[in-house]
Design an enzyme around this catalytic site. Structure first.
Site, PDB file in Angstrom:
ATOM      1  N   ASP A  66     100.059  76.165  49.641  1.00 39.69           N
ATOM      2  CA  ASP A  66      99.884  77.611  49.755  1.00 39.69           C
ATOM      3  C   ASP A  66      99.567  77.934  51.211  1.00 39.69           C
ATOM      4  O   ASP A  66      98.810  77.200  51.859  1.00 39.69           O
ATOM      5  CB  ASP A  66      98.705  78.081  48.902  1.00 39.69           C
ATOM      6  CG  ASP A  66      99.011  78.087  47.413  1.00 39.69           C
ATOM      7  OD1 ASP A  66     100.033  77.503  47.004  1.00 39.69           O
ATOM      8  OD2 ASP A  66      98.224  78.675  46.643  1.00 39.69           O
ATOM      9  N   HIS A  99     100.982  69.151  48.066  1.00 35.23           N
ATOM     10  CA  HIS A  99     101.843  68.562  47.041  1.00 35.23           C
ATOM     11  C   HIS A  99     103.143  68.036  47.649  1.00 35.23           C
ATOM     12  O   HIS A  99     103.463  68.308  48.802  1.00 35.23           O
ATOM     13  CB  HIS A  99     102.127  69.598  45.957  1.00 35.23           C
ATOM     14  CG  HIS A  99     100.897  70.008  45.202  1.00 35.23           C
ATOM     15  ND1 HIS A  99     100.617  69.567  43.926  1.00 35.23           N
ATOM     16  CD2 HIS A  99      99.853  70.807  45.551  1.00 35.23           C
ATOM     17  CE1 HIS A  99      99.466  70.080  43.522  1.00 35.23           C
ATOM     18  NE2 HIS A  99      98.979  70.829  44.498  1.00 35.23           N
ATOM     19  N   SER A 158      93.753  74.327  57.567  1.00 41.15           N
ATOM     20  CA  SER A 158      94.480  73.554  58.558  1.00 41.15           C
ATOM     21  C   SER A 158      95.976  73.765  58.392  1.00 41.15           C
ATOM     22  O   SER A 158      96.405  74.803  57.915  1.00 41.15           O
ATOM     23  CB  SER A 158      94.109  72.079  58.475  1.00 41.15           C
ATOM     24  OG  SER A 158      94.414  71.450  59.705  1.00 41.15           O
TER      25      SER A 158
END
Length: 287
Positions: free
Chosen positions: A86, A143, A250
Site C-alpha cells: 500500500d 507482499h 519507508s
C-alpha cells in the site's frame, strides 16, 4: 533548511531511541498513543484483523498490524504482476543501462543501488522498475508481486535519511545512501528484486523467512544464499504472500530483469495503490 538539517541530525541515535520506545510495553500509555496515531493518520479500522486496540502490547505491534484477507483483492492470473505494498507509486519505467535509473527525480546507477554487485547489475541493466512509498498511515506489510523462489538476500548498511515525499527531491541518491535489504528472486518472468529501503525512525526491516534483518546495525554488508547449494532452506513464495514488513514508513523498489513486461496503461506517478493492484502484464517462462 529542514533538508540540510538531516545531514547533521544523529539519525541512527534518533532511530534507535524511537525503535526502543515503539517496542516498550507501556500499558495504558501505549493504548493512548495508538489511539492518537489512529486519529492523526485516519487509520481504517474496518480492515484491521485484530480490532481490539488494547490487545496490542507495543506501538510496533499495531504499526505492523495485519489486515483481513478479503481487504486486498489478489488477481491470480499468472500473467499479472501486482503491487507489493500500500502506498504511492512515485516512479516507474524501463532501465536503459547501468548508468540511468531515475527514482524520485534523481538519476541512480544500478551499481550504487545494488551495492556494486556485478552479477545483479548485469541481470537488471535492461529491466524495469517500480518505486512505492509507504507513508505512516499505510499498511506496512510487503507482499510478492508474483510467484518467486528466493535466490539471495543482501543487507546493505547505510544512512537513515527520511524518504518522506517532502524531503526526497532535495537529497540526491537517497536510496543508494540509505540502509536497505535486497532480495533476489527467480520468477516466471525472469529475475526480480525487492529492495526494502530504511528511513529515519524506521525501527527495523524484517522478512517473513528471517525476521529482523538490521537489528545489529554493525555497518557490515551481509549475504544469505538460498539456492540448492546453500545451507539455508529453499524459500518459495506465491503471488500475494507476505515477504516482509517495516516498522514506520519507508520505500519498496521492485525490479524485473527483462523488458518483456508491459506496464499497465493508466499507471501514473504519485498514484495511490494498494496490495493487489495491477502494475504490469508479463510474458512467462523467460530463460
Amino acid at each position: 533548511m529542514k533538508t540540510k538539517l538531516q545531514y547533521y541530525l544523529p539519525k541512527m541515535l534518533i532511530t534507535k531511541f524511537f525503535g526502543w520506545l515503539a517496542e516498550k510495553k507501556a500499558g495504558i500509555i501505549t493504548y493512548w498513543i495508538i489511539l492518537f496515531f489512529i486519529k492523526i493518520y485516519k487509520i481504517n479500522l474496518k480492515e484491521i484483523k485484530t480490532k481490539d486496540i488494547k490487545s496490542y502490547n507495543t506501538f510496533n505491534d499495531f504499526f505492523s498490524r495485519r489486515i483481513k484477507i478479503d481487504c486486498r483483492r489478489i488477481d491470480y492470473d499468472p500473467s499479472i504482476i501486482i503491487c507489493p505494498a500500500d502506498g504511492i507509486i512515485t516512479n516507474f519505467g524501463y532501465i536503459e543501462n547501468t548508468e540511468k535509473l531515475q527514482l524520485k527525480n534523481h538519476n541512480y546507477t544500478l551499481k550504487s543501488l545494488l551495492a556494486q554487485n556485478e552479477t545483479m547489475i548485469d541481470i537488471f541493466q535492461h529491466g524495469i522498475f517500480f518505486t512505492t512509498y509507504l507513508s505512516p498511515k499505510n499498511y506496512h506489510r510487503i507482499h510478492m508481486p508474483c510467484d518467486g523462489s528466493l535466490i539471495k538476500m543482501i543487507y546493505v548498511p547505510g544512512q537513515l535519511f527520511s524518504v518522506n515525499l517532502k524531503f526526497y527531491k532535495n537529497i540526491s541518491n537517497i536510496f543508494s545512501k540509505n540502509e536497505r535489504v535486497i532480495c533476489l528472486f527467480k520468477t516466471n518472468f525472469g529475475y526480480m528484486i525487492q529492495i526494502l529501503v530504511g528511513s529515519i525512525i524506521s525501527g527495523t526491516i524484517s522478512t517473513s523467512w528471517y525476521g529482523k534483518i538490521n537489528y545489529k546495525r554493525d555497518g557490515i554488508i551481509k549475504l544469505w544464499k538460498y539456492n540448492i547449494n546453500s545451507n539455508n532452506k529453499p524459500i518459495f513464495l506465491k503471488k500475494g504472500d507476505e515477504m516482509g514488513f517495516f516498522t514506520l514508513g519507508s520505500t519498496v523498489i521492485t525490479l524485473f530483469s527483462k523488458k518483456n513486461i508491459l506496464i499497465k496503461e493508466n499507471l501514473s506517478n504519485y498514484k495511490e495503490v494498494r496490495v493487489g493492484d495491477v502494475l504490469a502484464y508479463g510474458i512467462q517462462n523467460v530463460k
